[in-house]
Design a protein around this motif. Sequence first.
Motif, PDB file in Angstrom:
ATOM      1  N   GLY A  70       0.727  -1.295   0.093  1.00 45.28           N
ATOM      2  CA  GLY A  70      -0.023   0.043   0.094  1.00 45.28           C
ATOM      3  C   GLY A  70       0.724   1.314   0.124  1.00 45.28           C
ATOM      4  O   GLY A  70       0.499   2.246  -0.786  1.00 45.28           O
ATOM      5  N   PRO A  71       2.056   1.525   0.851  1.00 45.39           N
ATOM      6  CA  PRO A  71       2.586   2.657   0.978  1.00 45.39           C
ATOM      7  C   PRO A  71       3.365   3.004  -0.484  1.00 45.39           C
ATOM      8  O   PRO A  71       3.760   4.254  -0.492  1.00 45.39           O
ATOM      9  CB  PRO A  71       3.479   2.820   2.141  1.00 45.39           C
ATOM     10  CG  PRO A  71       2.836   1.544   2.850  1.00 45.39           C
ATOM     11  CD  PRO A  71       2.326   0.564   1.924  1.00 45.39           C
ATOM     12  N   TRP A  72       3.683   1.922  -1.135  1.00 41.51           N
ATOM     13  CA  TRP A  72       4.478   2.133  -2.240  1.00 41.51           C
ATOM     14  C   TRP A  72       3.691   2.950  -3.340  1.00 41.51           C
ATOM     15  O   TRP A  72       2.342   2.728  -3.569  1.00 41.51           O
ATOM     16  CB  TRP A  72       5.017   0.918  -3.009  1.00 41.51           C
ATOM     17  CG  TRP A  72       6.063  -0.015  -2.177  1.00 41.51           C
ATOM     18  CD1 TRP A  72       5.941  -0.521  -0.855  1.00 41.51           C
ATOM     19  CD2 TRP A  72       7.451   0.071  -2.387  1.00 41.51           C
ATOM     20  NE1 TRP A  72       7.088  -1.039  -0.455  1.00 41.51           N
ATOM     21  CE2 TRP A  72       8.028  -0.560  -1.260  1.00 41.51           C
ATOM     22  CE3 TRP A  72       8.155   0.650  -3.335  1.00 41.51           C
ATOM     23  CZ2 TRP A  72       9.499  -0.743  -1.269  1.00 41.51           C
ATOM     24  CZ3 TRP A  72       9.773   0.305  -3.592  1.00 41.51           C
ATOM     25  CH2 TRP A  72      10.108  -0.614  -2.195  1.00 41.51           C
ATOM     26  N   LYS A  73       4.463   3.619  -4.393  1.00 43.35           N
ATOM     27  CA  LYS A  73       4.010   4.219  -5.390  1.00 43.35           C
ATOM     28  C   LYS A  73       4.081   3.319  -6.787  1.00 43.35           C
ATOM     29  O   LYS A  73       5.069   2.596  -6.735  1.00 43.35           O
ATOM     30  CB  LYS A  73       4.507   5.422  -5.782  1.00 43.35           C
ATOM     31  CG  LYS A  73       4.210   6.717  -4.677  1.00 43.35           C
ATOM     32  CD  LYS A  73       5.002   7.946  -5.111  1.00 43.35           C
ATOM     33  CE  LYS A  73       4.526   9.118  -4.048  1.00 43.35           C
ATOM     34  NZ  LYS A  73       5.127  10.448  -4.486  1.00 43.35           N
ATOM     35  N   VAL A  74       3.265   3.463  -7.758  1.00 45.28           N
ATOM     36  CA  VAL A  74       3.305   2.299  -8.701  1.00 45.28           C
ATOM     37  C   VAL A  74       4.534   2.266  -9.212  1.00 45.28           C
ATOM     38  O   VAL A  74       5.357   1.296  -9.376  1.00 45.28           O
ATOM     39  CB  VAL A  74       2.234   2.435  -9.659  1.00 45.28           C
ATOM     40  CG1 VAL A  74       2.382   1.588 -10.868  1.00 45.28           C
ATOM     41  CG2 VAL A  74       0.775   2.475  -9.072  1.00 45.28           C
ATOM     42  N   ARG A  75       5.175   3.418  -9.746  1.00 43.98           N
ATOM     43  CA  ARG A  75       6.435   3.479 -10.625  1.00 43.98           C
ATOM     44  C   ARG A  75       7.702   3.061  -9.564  1.00 43.98           C
ATOM     45  O   ARG A  75       8.519   2.293  -9.865  1.00 43.98           O
ATOM     46  CB  ARG A  75       6.859   4.797 -10.859  1.00 43.98           C
ATOM     47  CG  ARG A  75       8.081   5.189 -11.641  1.00 43.98           C
ATOM     48  CD  ARG A  75       8.367   6.218 -12.146  1.00 43.98           C
ATOM     49  NE  ARG A  75       7.631   6.736 -13.405  1.00 43.98           N
ATOM     50  CZ  ARG A  75       6.632   7.724 -13.379  1.00 43.98           C
ATOM     51  NH1 ARG A  75       6.036   8.095 -12.385  1.00 43.98           N
ATOM     52  NH2 ARG A  75       6.065   8.060 -14.613  1.00 43.98           N
ATOM     53  N   GLU A  76       7.377   3.419  -8.305  1.00 45.29           N
ATOM     54  CA  GLU A  76       8.654   3.088  -7.306  1.00 45.29           C
ATOM     55  C   GLU A  76       8.857   1.380  -7.025  1.00 45.29           C
ATOM     56  O   GLU A  76       9.667   0.959  -7.130  1.00 45.29           O
ATOM     57  CB  GLU A  76       8.388   3.560  -5.827  1.00 45.29           C
ATOM     58  CG  GLU A  76       8.481   5.065  -6.098  1.00 45.29           C
ATOM     59  CD  GLU A  76       8.210   5.617  -4.594  1.00 45.29           C
ATOM     60  OE1 GLU A  76       8.710   6.944  -4.389  1.00 45.29           O
ATOM     61  OE2 GLU A  76       7.474   4.984  -3.699  1.00 45.29           O
ATOM     62  N   LEU A  77       7.536   0.763  -6.949  1.00 46.58           N
ATOM     63  CA  LEU A  77       7.427  -0.702  -6.782  1.00 46.58           C
ATOM     64  C   LEU A  77       8.019  -1.191  -7.995  1.00 46.58           C
ATOM     65  O   LEU A  77       8.740  -2.403  -7.756  1.00 46.58           O
ATOM     66  CB  LEU A  77       6.200  -0.862  -6.419  1.00 46.58           C
ATOM     67  CG  LEU A  77       5.870  -2.711  -6.186  1.00 46.58           C
ATOM     68  CD1 LEU A  77       6.785  -3.089  -5.066  1.00 46.58           C
ATOM     69  CD2 LEU A  77       4.560  -2.844  -5.977  1.00 46.58           C
ATOM     70  N   LEU A  78       7.506  -1.065  -9.083  1.00 47.05           N
ATOM     71  CA  LEU A  78       7.973  -1.840 -10.410  1.00 47.05           C
ATOM     72  C   LEU A  78       9.429  -1.485 -10.565  1.00 47.05           C
ATOM     73  O   LEU A  78      10.164  -2.343 -11.079  1.00 47.05           O
ATOM     74  CB  LEU A  78       6.909  -1.335 -11.464  1.00 47.05           C
ATOM     75  CG  LEU A  78       5.537  -1.606 -11.350  1.00 47.05           C
ATOM     76  CD1 LEU A  78       4.857  -0.790 -12.788  1.00 47.05           C
ATOM     77  CD2 LEU A  78       5.267  -3.199 -11.384  1.00 47.05           C
ATOM     78  N   ALA A  79       9.887  -0.390 -10.395  1.00 47.31           N
ATOM     79  CA  ALA A  79      11.270  -0.101 -10.647  1.00 47.31           C
ATOM     80  C   ALA A  79      12.271  -0.742  -9.757  1.00 47.31           C
ATOM     81  O   ALA A  79      13.179  -1.502  -9.892  1.00 47.31           O
ATOM     82  CB  ALA A  79      11.787   1.575 -10.403  1.00 47.31           C
ATOM     83  N   HIS A  80      11.602  -0.928  -8.350  1.00 48.61           N
ATOM     84  CA  HIS A  80      12.463  -1.782  -7.381  1.00 48.61           C
ATOM     85  C   HIS A  80      12.476  -3.351  -7.711  1.00 48.61           C
ATOM     86  O   HIS A  80      13.569  -3.937  -7.636  1.00 48.61           O
ATOM     87  CB  HIS A  80      11.727  -1.383  -5.974  1.00 48.61           C
ATOM     88  CG  HIS A  80      12.408  -2.416  -5.002  1.00 48.61           C
ATOM     89  ND1 HIS A  80      13.391  -2.269  -4.236  1.00 48.61           N
ATOM     90  CD2 HIS A  80      11.741  -3.457  -4.282  1.00 48.61           C
ATOM     91  CE1 HIS A  80      13.717  -3.225  -3.506  1.00 48.61           C
ATOM     92  NE2 HIS A  80      12.574  -4.022  -3.294  1.00 48.61           N
ATOM     93  N   LEU A  81      11.299  -3.745  -8.136  1.00 46.56           N
ATOM     94  CA  LEU A  81      11.104  -5.146  -8.452  1.00 46.56           C
ATOM     95  C   LEU A  81      12.126  -5.476  -9.645  1.00 46.56           C
ATOM     96  O   LEU A  81      12.648  -6.436  -9.753  1.00 46.56           O
ATOM     97  CB  LEU A  81       9.833  -5.688  -8.759  1.00 46.56           C
ATOM     98  CG  LEU A  81       8.919  -5.711  -7.565  1.00 46.56           C
ATOM     99  CD1 LEU A  81       7.571  -5.866  -7.963  1.00 46.56           C
ATOM    100  CD2 LEU A  81       9.481  -6.576  -6.528  1.00 46.56           C
TER     101      LEU A  81
END
Length: 293
Positions: free
Chosen positions: A79-90
Amino acid sequence: MRYGTTDVLTGVNFTARPGEVVALLGPNGAGKTTTIEILEGFRMRSAGEVTVLATDPAHGNENWRARLGVVLQSWRDHGPWKVRELLAHLGDYYLPYSSGRITRPWPVDELIEVVGLTEHADKKIMKLSGGQRRRLDVAIGIVGRPELLFLDEPTAGFDPEARREFHDLVHRLADEQTTILLTTHDLDEAEKLADRILILAGGRIIANGSADELARQLATETEIRWTVDGQRFVHSTVDATGYVRELFRKHDERVADLEVRRGSLEDVYMTLVRQFEAGEHDAAVRDFTEVAR
């Protein structure tokens, strides 16, 4: 696969080729999820041989897993992640590995566009709607450009436009030689997407073929509609060719507005499952095999 003294899968045999979209259908309890989990390496089989990307999933290592994509029915909430941040991290987890094929994670912005989340790229996941979260699930599953993608009810919660866009994405991935194994209860979706359909019941595959092949080989009833002298008629038969010939023999040029609608995938599915549940499966499979030959 056996639990205690109960066999939940027995004699499940099939091969999926590169770039092929295979749909696995079956009633609840048929063994679909167990089959998928064995192929993914999440569940150990009791017996038999399984090879996925030239590897036994029971012994698949991290390099092997990097070549798979998995879209579950639901995903852990970030939940707290932003969409772009999570996908870049993964995406940062995917590295070159020993098979010689270099992993090429999707560029984040391109991936976000592909799954239809451009307008929500900087939104926290907790703020997404159910359909938008489902699109994110798909993005997570394909972030590493997998060679083999497992999709479990992928379009649950999608509106018609999102569903159509997702179907385009599946075709695009297949064109890039991604093999896709899809489980769904949406028979219309399976008919549109799948090159081949496997119907599982009672832990066995009771049908294997394209939607057209299954409809022809099972000889489900075909609906014929026509008019004669302006009057509308409808008839169902398993011998459409013979019936239409007889129709023209009787009425000749007076036959108009002729429509022949072969049994749908839903008709085939329901017929096979009902035969199986009624104990007629072995006879049905013998008939099916003879027609296929």
